[in-house]
Motif scaffolding. Structure first.
Motif, PDB file in Angstrom:
ATOM      1  N   ASN A  23       0.847  -1.204   0.000  1.00  0.00           N
ATOM      2  CA  ASN A  23       0.000   0.000   0.000  1.00  0.00           C
ATOM      3  C   ASN A  23       0.882   1.254   0.000  1.00  0.00           C
ATOM      4  O   ASN A  23       0.697   2.158   0.820  1.00  0.00           O
ATOM      5  CB  ASN A  23      -0.904   0.018   1.242  1.00  0.00           C
ATOM      6  N   ASP A 159      -7.769  -3.389   4.789  1.00  0.00           N
ATOM      7  CA  ASP A 159      -7.400  -1.993   5.018  1.00  0.00           C
ATOM      8  C   ASP A 159      -6.057  -1.896   5.745  1.00  0.00           C
ATOM      9  O   ASP A 159      -5.732  -2.711   6.605  1.00  0.00           O
ATOM     10  CB  ASP A 159      -8.481  -1.271   5.829  1.00  0.00           C
ATOM     11  N   MET A 160      -5.317  -0.857   5.411  1.00  0.00           N
ATOM     12  CA  MET A 160      -4.013  -0.595   6.004  1.00  0.00           C
ATOM     13  C   MET A 160      -4.156   0.083   7.356  1.00  0.00           C
ATOM     14  O   MET A 160      -5.018   0.940   7.556  1.00  0.00           O
ATOM     15  CB  MET A 160      -3.225   0.303   5.037  1.00  0.00           C
TER      16      MET A 160
END
Length: 361
Positions: A23, A159-160
């Motif tokens: 990401n 999700d990061m």
């Protein structure tokens, strides 16, 4: 704005950017903004590593200067019925530095503040107080009352999650604290090397690279090196100092402020002896301080780059960094600046004859 102020602004933007392995968009965009004015061409490999090319002598050797864009962090894997998030660590983490730390969850609807939950000491039996909590038992609290509410915030698996620590100039301004020195400092050095070479005749082609997914297996180093096919590589990363309480020379040799570290051995690569000797001779010729070190329990992007094609002579040059793989780490500005000086002086001398001498003896 002074040169120092502009450098600090760049370092703040690089380290404040959120970008775990896989990401890396935010830090890549920052690096692209700062390196593009000094490059002839800026491209990407297929998985997102940034490659900035600067031609000195088009017939000279190809020199790869690589730092990695990704930072250690977490990835959301589950949302339970009460709205707490379970997660996967991304990169190497030690449980004792994780509990009760603030984090940011990056969702499709924007950033959400959170904290890694922990039990109060009041309810811990004596034997439990002595044991680190297994990261598999940890969770992130984002202030959601239910799974439905967490989902309404935009949180999804994948999700990061990144630690929270704003870039900070400490009371002694030579010391700089941030969340992602590993390895935005390497990206900053790659930027500054191209900046220092602007308008300078250098006998080679230099590639300033921000690799992706280093923390999960040196993956972007492999793909970007395949794209470039370098003749020689100088990887820039963070290293371990031995100058804090509890550390000894058996753990690490270096001290903050004593110069960049030249890594003679790590778990991914043995430094190419001829290139290592050339780098240290240039440092001594120019009175640039440096320190030897070794890292038996870790590796850098050199570990993949040196295996590219028929083999690429490589050396890792690192910046001593306190508290690696935690929410906050500290570097010394002199080490950063001396690493830039060293790399620039090395590159100025790497013509075709010197490259052949290093490669073939």
């Amino acid at each position: 704005m002074s040169e120092l102020d502009s450098r600090l602004t760049m370092l703040k933007e690089l380290t404040d950017a959120k970008g775990i392995s896989g990401n890396e968009r935010e830090p890549r965009e920052v690096m692209k903004k700062y390196i593009t004015p000094y490059a002839d061409e800026v491209t990407q490999d297929g998985i997102g590593s940034l490659v900035a090319k600067k031609v000195g002598d088009a017939s000279g050797p190809k020199i790869m200067v690589a730092g990695h864009l990704d930072e250690v962090g977490f990835m959301v894997t589950q949302i339970d019925d009460k709205g707490f998030l379970r997660f996967q660590t991304i990169g190497g983490w030690w449980e004792q530095v994780m509990l009760a730390q603030r984090v940011t969850v990056v969702t499709k609807n924007g950033d959400i503040p959170g904290v890694v939950g922990s039990k109060p000491p009041h309810v811990l039996p004596p034997e439990e107080r002595k044991k680190p909590v297994d990261k598999k038992q940890m969770f992130i609290d984002i202030g959601a009352a239910s799974r439905e509410e967490a989902l309404s915030f935009g949180v999804r698996p994948g999700d990061m999650v990144v630690p929270v620590c704003d870039f900070t100039v400490m009371k002694n301004p030579k010391y700089l604290m941030a969340k992602a020195w590993d390895n935005r400092i390497g990206c900053a050095i790659a930027i500054d090397v191209l900046k220092e070479l602007k308008g300078v005749n250098h006998p080679n082609i230099v590639y300033g690279v921000g690799t992706v997914q280093e923390e999960v297996g040196l993956r972007g180093a492999q793909t970007s090196a395949h794209l470039i096919q370098p003749d020689l590589a100088l990887t820039v990363d963070t290293g371990i100092p031995g100058d804090t309480p509890g550390m000894s020379e058996r753990d690490a040799l270096s001290k903050l402020g004593n110069g960049p570290q030249i890594i003679v051995y790590d778990a991914s690569m043995i430094a190419h002896k001829a290139l290592l000797d050339f780098v240290t001779s240039v440092a001594e010729e120019n009175n640039i301080p440096y320190q030897y070190d070794f890292v038996p329990g870790g590796g850098t992007d050199s570990g993949r780059i040196h295996l590219t094609g028929n083999g690429v002579p490589s050396v890792s040059i690192t910046i001593a960094t306190r508290y690696l793989h935690s929410s906050a780490s500290i570097i010394h500005r002199d080490d950063y600046e001396n690493a830039v000086k060293l790399l620039v002086e090395v590159i100025k001398r790497l013509d075709s004859n010197k490259a052949k001498e290093i490669i073939f003896g």
